[in-house]
Design a protein around this motif. Structure first.
Motif, PDB file in Angstrom:
ATOM      1  N   GLU A  28       0.825  -1.205   0.000  1.00 37.31           N
ATOM      2  CA  GLU A  28       0.000   0.000   0.000  1.00 37.31           C
ATOM      3  C   GLU A  28       0.863   1.260   0.000  1.00 37.31           C
ATOM      4  O   GLU A  28       1.955   1.266   0.563  1.00 37.31           O
ATOM      5  CB  GLU A  28      -0.895   0.032   1.245  1.00 37.31           C
ATOM      6  CG  GLU A  28      -1.866  -1.124   1.359  1.00 37.31           C
ATOM      7  CD  GLU A  28      -3.004  -1.045   0.351  1.00 37.31           C
ATOM      8  OE1 GLU A  28      -3.117  -0.015  -0.355  1.00 37.31           O
ATOM      9  OE2 GLU A  28      -3.786  -2.000   0.283  1.00 37.31           O
ATOM     10  N   ARG A  69     -10.938   5.825  -4.998  1.00 32.12           N
ATOM     11  CA  ARG A  69      -9.968   6.413  -4.060  1.00 32.12           C
ATOM     12  C   ARG A  69     -10.529   6.417  -2.640  1.00 32.12           C
ATOM     13  O   ARG A  69      -9.838   6.068  -1.675  1.00 32.12           O
ATOM     14  CB  ARG A  69      -9.619   7.844  -4.471  1.00 32.12           C
ATOM     15  CG  ARG A  69      -8.474   7.973  -5.444  1.00 32.12           C
ATOM     16  CD  ARG A  69      -8.019   9.413  -5.566  1.00 32.12           C
ATOM     17  NE  ARG A  69      -9.032  10.296  -6.109  1.00 32.12           N
ATOM     18  CZ  ARG A  69      -9.248  10.488  -7.407  1.00 32.12           C
ATOM     19  NH1 ARG A  69      -8.533   9.845  -8.306  1.00 32.12           N
ATOM     20  NH2 ARG A  69     -10.182  11.319  -7.821  1.00 32.12           N
ATOM     21  N   GLU A  71     -12.960   4.560  -1.344  1.00 31.73           N
ATOM     22  CA  GLU A  71     -13.103   3.230  -0.784  1.00 31.73           C
ATOM     23  C   GLU A  71     -11.757   2.630  -0.414  1.00 31.73           C
ATOM     24  O   GLU A  71     -11.640   1.898   0.575  1.00 31.73           O
ATOM     25  CB  GLU A  71     -13.849   2.327  -1.777  1.00 31.73           C
ATOM     26  CG  GLU A  71     -15.308   2.692  -1.960  1.00 31.73           C
ATOM     27  CD  GLU A  71     -16.060   2.779  -0.635  1.00 31.73           C
ATOM     28  OE1 GLU A  71     -15.903   1.857   0.199  1.00 31.73           O
ATOM     29  OE2 GLU A  71     -16.780   3.769  -0.418  1.00 31.73           O
ATOM     30  N   HIS A  72     -10.723   2.950  -1.190  1.00 35.79           N
ATOM     31  CA  HIS A  72      -9.378   2.463  -0.872  1.00 35.79           C
ATOM     32  C   HIS A  72      -8.933   3.020   0.479  1.00 35.79           C
ATOM     33  O   HIS A  72      -8.466   2.271   1.352  1.00 35.79           O
ATOM     34  CB  HIS A  72      -8.411   2.883  -1.980  1.00 35.79           C
ATOM     35  CG  HIS A  72      -7.037   2.320  -1.826  1.00 35.79           C
ATOM     36  ND1 HIS A  72      -5.989   2.690  -2.640  1.00 35.79           N
ATOM     37  CD2 HIS A  72      -6.511   1.414  -0.945  1.00 35.79           C
ATOM     38  CE1 HIS A  72      -4.898   2.035  -2.282  1.00 35.79           C
ATOM     39  NE2 HIS A  72      -5.184   1.267  -1.256  1.00 35.79           N
ATOM     40  N   SER A  75     -10.954   1.614   3.347  1.00 36.77           N
ATOM     41  CA  SER A  75     -10.581   0.232   3.658  1.00 36.77           C
ATOM     42  C   SER A  75      -9.319   0.185   4.511  1.00 36.77           C
ATOM     43  O   SER A  75      -9.188  -0.670   5.397  1.00 36.77           O
ATOM     44  CB  SER A  75     -10.388  -0.576   2.369  1.00 36.77           C
ATOM     45  OG  SER A  75      -9.203  -0.198   1.678  1.00 36.77           O
TER      46      SER A  75
END
Length: 282
Positions: A28, A69, A71-72, A75
């Motif tokens: 990430e 973006r 939702e990333h 999360s």
């Protein structure tokens, strides 16, 4: 992981018993950090509204990835469950006041945050007057603080965006984290193919570029050769569309005024933690 695996922490070496202050999340463009008794998530260069900027600036029509973006990031917040989110600049893309699509993207993002989450935004060169409107007219439950681009000390970590010289307090911390560069490496295979991947860049601060600047005359380690200079971590861009500095390509210019001269023993790592070694020789 140790060197035997070819992977290591871009926050720099630590003793086996010590937990790094800044730890990249494997795979990430984000890191966790220890700030006093808080757990923090660090991201840089979100560039909300980038697709609208491409249409306006270059006439390129790219479908919006605002939802992806958001939702990333959500999360990652769910995975890490931090007390604080720290954005190392360029939360938005437009240099002036944000346009409708961009502001709308950020309002939806902030309205999605938990009421328990504190947010620190370090202003980047693209963040305009973000402090004047961030919480204006939005249903934001999270506590939001906007810091100047020169940065601020958060516990033992100094954070800044990187587009300007950092505040003296930033240089007095154990680790300095910044964004702005969007560091990338160009990797070539045996048949001449190539790909570009986002990368972490880390090393130690070299005192030379800072010594002659009057604002740093009271930063003790700049004059004490026996002192270990702070570690530095350049965080990759969260937004995977924005490109960046190809740190291993001859002729590429760094964007920060104190890089690469202010980086000693700089090494590159891929997002998955693979250690590439000295960035100039990758």
């Amino acid at each position: 992981m140790g060197d035997d695996s070819g992977r290591s922490s871009p926050s720099g070496p630590r003793s086996p018993s010590a937990r790094p202050l800044v730890e990249p999340l494997p795979g990430e463009p984000a890191a966790t950090a220890t700030i006093d008794d808080e757990r923090a998530l660090f991201v840089a260069d979100y560039h909300a509204g980038y697709e609208a900027g491409l249409r306006y600036e270059r006439g390129v029509d790219v479908p919006s990835r605002a939802a992806a973006r958001r939702e990333h990031l959500l999360s990652l917040l769910e995975r890490v469950r931090p007390d604080r989110l720290v954005v190392l600049g360029d939360l938005m893309h437009s240099i002036g006041d944000p346009g409708g699509a961009e502001r709308g993207e950020l309002e939806v993002l902030f309205e999605s945050f938990s009421a328990e989450l504190s947010v620190t935004v370090v202003k980047g060169n693209h963040d305009g007057r973000i402090e004047t409107w961030l919480a204006d007219g939005t249903d934001i439950d999270a506590s939001v603080t906007v810091e100047p681009g020169a940065g601020v000390a958060l516990g033992d970590v100094g954070v800044c965006h990187g587009h300007t010289w950092p505040a003296p307090a930033v240089l007095e911390r154990e680790v300095v984290c910044l964004g702005h560069e969007h560091p990338c490496v160009r990797l070539e295979d045996e048949v001449g193919g190539s790909r570009v991947e986002r990368a972490w860049l880390r090393g130690r601060l070299d005192p030379d570029p800072f010594r002659d600047r009057p604002e740093y005359e009271d930063v003790s380690w700049l004059e004490e050769a026996t002192e270990s200079p702070p570690r530095v971590v350049v965080v990759p861009a969260f937004n995977d569309l924005v490109g960046g500095t190809w740190i291993n390509v001859t002729g590429q210019s760094f964007l920060s005024p104190f890089l690469p001269a202010g980086l000693a023993a700089g090494e590159a790592y891929l997002l998955d933690g693979t250690r590439l070694g000295p960035y100039e020789s990758v």
